[in-house]
Design a protein around this motif. Structure first.
Motif, PDB file in Angstrom:
ATOM      1  N   ARG A  59      61.683  44.222  44.794  1.00  0.00           N
ATOM      2  CA  ARG A  59      60.468  43.521  44.809  1.00  0.00           C
ATOM      3  C   ARG A  59      60.144  42.746  46.090  1.00  0.00           C
ATOM      4  O   ARG A  59      61.191  42.461  46.863  1.00  0.00           O
ATOM      5  CB  ARG A  59      60.486  42.406  43.518  1.00  0.00           C
ATOM      6  N   ARG A  81      53.858  40.664  39.688  1.00  0.00           N
ATOM      7  CA  ARG A  81      53.573  39.440  38.864  1.00  0.00           C
ATOM      8  C   ARG A  81      52.358  38.662  39.395  1.00  0.00           C
ATOM      9  O   ARG A  81      52.054  38.735  40.736  1.00  0.00           O
ATOM     10  CB  ARG A  81      54.791  38.577  39.189  1.00  0.00           C
ATOM     11  N   TRP A 100      54.831  40.942  29.934  1.00  0.00           N
ATOM     12  CA  TRP A 100      54.862  39.580  29.446  1.00  0.00           C
ATOM     13  C   TRP A 100      53.756  38.679  29.947  1.00  0.00           C
ATOM     14  O   TRP A 100      53.295  38.942  31.182  1.00  0.00           O
ATOM     15  CB  TRP A 100      56.332  38.896  29.780  1.00  0.00           C
ATOM     16  N   TYR A 101      53.489  37.465  29.322  1.00  0.00           N
ATOM     17  CA  TYR A 101      52.777  36.424  29.743  1.00  0.00           C
ATOM     18  C   TYR A 101      53.410  35.298  29.317  1.00  0.00           C
ATOM     19  O   TYR A 101      53.585  35.000  28.109  1.00  0.00           O
ATOM     20  CB  TYR A 101      51.363  36.662  29.244  1.00  0.00           C
ATOM     21  N   ASP A 102      53.621  34.239  30.288  1.00  0.00           N
ATOM     22  CA  ASP A 102      54.130  33.044  29.933  1.00  0.00           C
ATOM     23  C   ASP A 102      53.285  31.896  29.927  1.00  0.00           C
ATOM     24  O   ASP A 102      53.820  30.671  30.043  1.00  0.00           O
ATOM     25  CB  ASP A 102      55.295  32.805  30.833  1.00  0.00           C
ATOM     26  N   ALA A 162      51.585  32.878  34.204  1.00  0.00           N
ATOM     27  CA  ALA A 162      51.629  33.980  35.076  1.00  0.00           C
ATOM     28  C   ALA A 162      52.038  35.333  34.233  1.00  0.00           C
ATOM     29  O   ALA A 162      52.514  35.094  32.988  1.00  0.00           O
ATOM     30  CB  ALA A 162      52.795  34.101  36.045  1.00  0.00           C
ATOM     31  N   ALA A 163      51.813  36.521  34.698  1.00  0.00           N
ATOM     32  CA  ALA A 163      51.977  37.718  33.806  1.00  0.00           C
ATOM     33  C   ALA A 163      52.771  38.784  34.766  1.00  0.00           C
ATOM     34  O   ALA A 163      52.500  38.711  35.789  1.00  0.00           O
ATOM     35  CB  ALA A 163      50.730  38.575  33.346  1.00  0.00           C
ATOM     36  N   GLY A 164      53.855  39.461  34.174  1.00  0.00           N
ATOM     37  CA  GLY A 164      54.544  40.688  34.728  1.00  0.00           C
ATOM     38  C   GLY A 164      54.042  41.879  34.050  1.00  0.00           C
ATOM     39  O   GLY A 164      53.765  42.157  32.941  1.00  0.00           O
ATOM     40  N   CYS A 165      53.446  42.587  35.347  1.00  0.00           N
ATOM     41  CA  CYS A 165      52.666  44.137  34.758  1.00  0.00           C
ATOM     42  C   CYS A 165      53.342  45.110  35.392  1.00  0.00           C
ATOM     43  O   CYS A 165      54.073  45.146  36.421  1.00  0.00           O
ATOM     44  CB  CYS A 165      51.314  44.059  35.379  1.00  0.00           C
ATOM     45  N   GLU A 166      53.339  46.265  34.419  1.00  0.00           N
ATOM     46  CA  GLU A 166      53.990  47.575  34.950  1.00  0.00           C
ATOM     47  C   GLU A 166      52.879  48.326  35.298  1.00  0.00           C
ATOM     48  O   GLU A 166      52.114  48.815  34.335  1.00  0.00           O
ATOM     49  CB  GLU A 166      55.079  48.081  33.935  1.00  0.00           C
ATOM     50  N   THR A 199      52.098  37.304  43.302  1.00  0.00           N
ATOM     51  CA  THR A 199      53.196  36.520  43.770  1.00  0.00           C
ATOM     52  C   THR A 199      54.436  37.401  44.254  1.00  0.00           C
ATOM     53  O   THR A 199      55.436  36.997  44.750  1.00  0.00           O
ATOM     54  CB  THR A 199      53.603  35.130  42.989  1.00  0.00           C
ATOM     55  N   ASP A 200      54.578  38.487  43.419  1.00  0.00           N
ATOM     56  CA  ASP A 200      55.447  39.752  43.957  1.00  0.00           C
ATOM     57  C   ASP A 200      54.950  41.038  43.357  1.00  0.00           C
ATOM     58  O   ASP A 200      53.996  41.138  42.808  1.00  0.00           O
ATOM     59  CB  ASP A 200      56.834  39.303  43.443  1.00  0.00           C
TER      60      ASP A 200
END
Length: 101
Positions: A17, A47, A76-78, A81-85, A39-40
């Motif tokens: 990352r 993210r 995921w979503y907190d 922020a969200a993490g996406c693939e 952000t990454d």
């Protein structure tokens, strides 16, 4: 704007990352685009900090620095922020362009 690149070597993920601070936008399938900050970034995902809620498993399209759209799914979503693939891995050269665009 120049991106700061930092490879996180202590992360057990499949792909390296890279720290990023890139303006971008995502467009959830069937909705209007939402501005955010990536952000990454890696070959397999990203993210993004966004103000709008995103549902896990939903499909989104990412645009960064005039590149894209790239299809991804929200893992995921907190609340911030969200993490996406990504639907498919990006080429290393494309990741570099996204970080520097």
């Amino acid at each position: 704007m120049q991106a700061v690149i930092e490879v996180r070597r202590d992360d057990p993920r499949r792909e390296s990352r890279h720290f990023a601070h890139r303006d971008g936008e995502i467009e959830p399938a069937g909705s209007n685009s939402v501005s955010g900050v990536v952000t990454d970034l890696s070959r397999s995902g990203f993210r993004i900090v966004v103000d709008e809620p995103l549902a896990a498993e939903s499909v989104v399209w990412l645009k960064v620095g005039g590149h894209g759209p790239f299809m991804a799914r929200v893992v995921w979503y907190d609340g911030t922020a969200a993490g996406c693939e990504f639907a498919g891995k990006l080429q290393p050269e494309l990741v570099e362009r996204l970080l520097q665009a």
